[in-house]
Design an enzyme around this catalytic site. Sequence first.
Site, PDB file in Angstrom:
ATOM      1  N   LYS A  70       0.816  -1.213   0.000  1.00 57.79           N
ATOM      2  CA  LYS A  70       0.000   0.000   0.000  1.00 57.79           C
ATOM      3  C   LYS A  70       0.853   1.269   0.000  1.00 57.79           C
ATOM      4  O   LYS A  70       0.397   2.321  -0.434  1.00 57.79           O
ATOM      5  CB  LYS A  70      -0.979  -0.024   1.167  1.00 57.79           C
ATOM      6  CG  LYS A  70      -2.030  -1.122   0.957  1.00 57.79           C
ATOM      7  CD  LYS A  70      -3.149  -1.093   1.946  1.00 57.79           C
ATOM      8  CE  LYS A  70      -4.228  -2.105   1.599  1.00 57.79           C
ATOM      9  NZ  LYS A  70      -3.789  -3.519   1.755  1.00 57.79           N
TER      10      LYS A  70
HETATM   11  C1  LIG Z   1      -4.401  -4.592   1.216  1.00 61.71           C
HETATM   12  C2  LIG Z   1      -3.628  -5.857   1.109  1.00 61.71           C
HETATM   13  C3  LIG Z   1      -4.010  -6.890   0.228  1.00 61.71           C
HETATM   14  C4  LIG Z   1      -5.267  -6.821  -0.599  1.00 61.71           C
HETATM   15  O1  LIG Z   1      -5.184  -5.858  -1.628  1.00 61.71           O
HETATM   16  P1  LIG Z   1      -6.517  -5.370  -2.366  1.00 61.71           P
HETATM   17  O2  LIG Z   1      -6.094  -4.207  -3.165  1.00 61.71           O
HETATM   18  O3  LIG Z   1      -7.483  -4.996  -1.268  1.00 61.71           O
HETATM   19  O4  LIG Z   1      -7.019  -6.508  -3.187  1.00 61.71           O
HETATM   20  C5  LIG Z   1      -3.206  -8.019   0.149  1.00 61.71           C
HETATM   21  N1  LIG Z   1      -2.095  -8.144   0.906  1.00 61.71           N
HETATM   22  C6  LIG Z   1      -1.703  -7.176   1.771  1.00 61.71           C
HETATM   23  C7  LIG Z   1      -0.495  -7.404   2.598  1.00 61.71           C
HETATM   24  C8  LIG Z   1      -2.449  -6.001   1.897  1.00 61.71           C
HETATM   25  O5  LIG Z   1      -2.057  -5.043   2.767  1.00 61.71           O
END
Ligand SMILES: *Cc1c(COP(=O)(O)O)cnc(C)c1O
Length: 468
Positions: A113
């Site tokens: 993120k």
């Molecule tokens: C947010 C997240 C996901 C999922 O991603 P999306 O965009 O919601 O599909 C997967 N793995 C980790 C470690 C995350 O922080």
Amino acid sequence: MKYISTRGHTDRKQFCEILLEGLAPDGGLYLPEHYPQVDAATLATWRGLPYADLAFEILSLYIDDIPPADLKALCRKTYTRDVFGTEAIVPLKTLEAGMHLEALSNGPTLAFKDMAMQLLGNLFEYELGRRGEELNILGATSGDTGSAAEYAMKGKHGMRVFMLSPNGRMSPFQQAQMFSLMDENIHNLVVDGVFDDCQDIVKAVSNDLAFKRQYRIGTVNSINWARLLAQVVYYFAGYFQSGAEKVSFAVPSGNFGNICAGHVARMMGLPIEQLVLATNENDVLDEFFRTGVYRVRASADTHETSSPSMDISKASNFERFVFDLLGRDGERVKSLFDDQLKATARFDLSGDAAFQAARTKYGFVSGKSSHADRLATIRDTWSRFGLMVDTHTADGLKVAREYLQPGVPMIVLETALPIKFAATIVEALGREPERPAKFAGMEALPRRVKLIAADASVVKAFIAGNCA
Ligand SMILES: *Cc1c(COP(=O)(O)O)cnc(C)c1O
């Protein structure tokens, strides 16, 4: 480039108009009115670019209302070795012939993120400065989103962050990461309740339009188009590093934000064979891609798993893909997501010719992974390659192996580092995960956090009291 809503309202908007917005006024999500096409000659000229300049090339196809020199400076300020640890920013690690991991988790909070949120922080600061405005970001987090937002917005001008999290639900590392921030513009509110309570409070505060306007409340959730756009870049970077003519990507998925960026990259002409969607026990999306039925789960049917960032009951970005799948028929999308989902919590496209296109035309395939699969994959990857993967990445790896094709390299997106989810690593391997040096002793640092009741009026009073 102009932006439209997936529910058909036709008020076309510019990038900076939607940058600080969440949903479109008709309840839909914003998408560009078309996907710019990238041909082989352009791909060839992008191949050798540093990550920040590749980001600029891609972003500039979608952003007309920031001068190019400013946009380039924002990209270069964001994607640095200093922040992301390597010159490549998203280095590819080869496990074995035809199987790679793309490291998206070397930013400040050790989850993918950061890739988008770091850019968002700089874009927000730039645009708010230009307008002479302020923004109070209100969010709810069960882990990775909140910390990524706080590390992206801390110390930035014109912004405050109010982040709600459920008491005791995040991993000790995640709690320490967020709560040890001492920046004055960052406020951690720990709610006596579960994640759904936090989300309900955010909704209640946002639905008070007078309060929202007076205190300039905004969000940074995964439906934000700028976040999605930032993520498109690493699909190109992964493809270039593979050296192959065509690749597949496997993506640990929850809200469909990460893999939706892969869909956009593919629509632009990036040679992606398959987009392999991996879920955990919360298999809303796997069920859709296998059966054509999209069935939203109740809170009580949402499992708490060892890959918690994928514990979702509905996938907030999924509507974007459905819009493309149904030939961009906004009326139809509105009837599915507004009428049918509200009435019955499901819709069924199994009898629709368009559903077949999800695989044949758009390249989507899917699978799911359980706690036992996760442990087995973490053990296998450690024993064969000496590499520790986190629980979410393990879900991606497990499902990726079900879709390997000869001659097409598979790139699994590494979405977090193991240290964030240490308990499961210990369970799988009987040892603690490696900890990057800069996080040594973090759990012992002083904390800046406030425990509150699960009550929207308490949150409103806190915001009002901290917006002097
Ligand atoms: C947010 C997240 C996901 C999922 O991603 P999306 O965009 O919601 O599909 C997967 N793995 C980790 C470690 C995350 O922080």
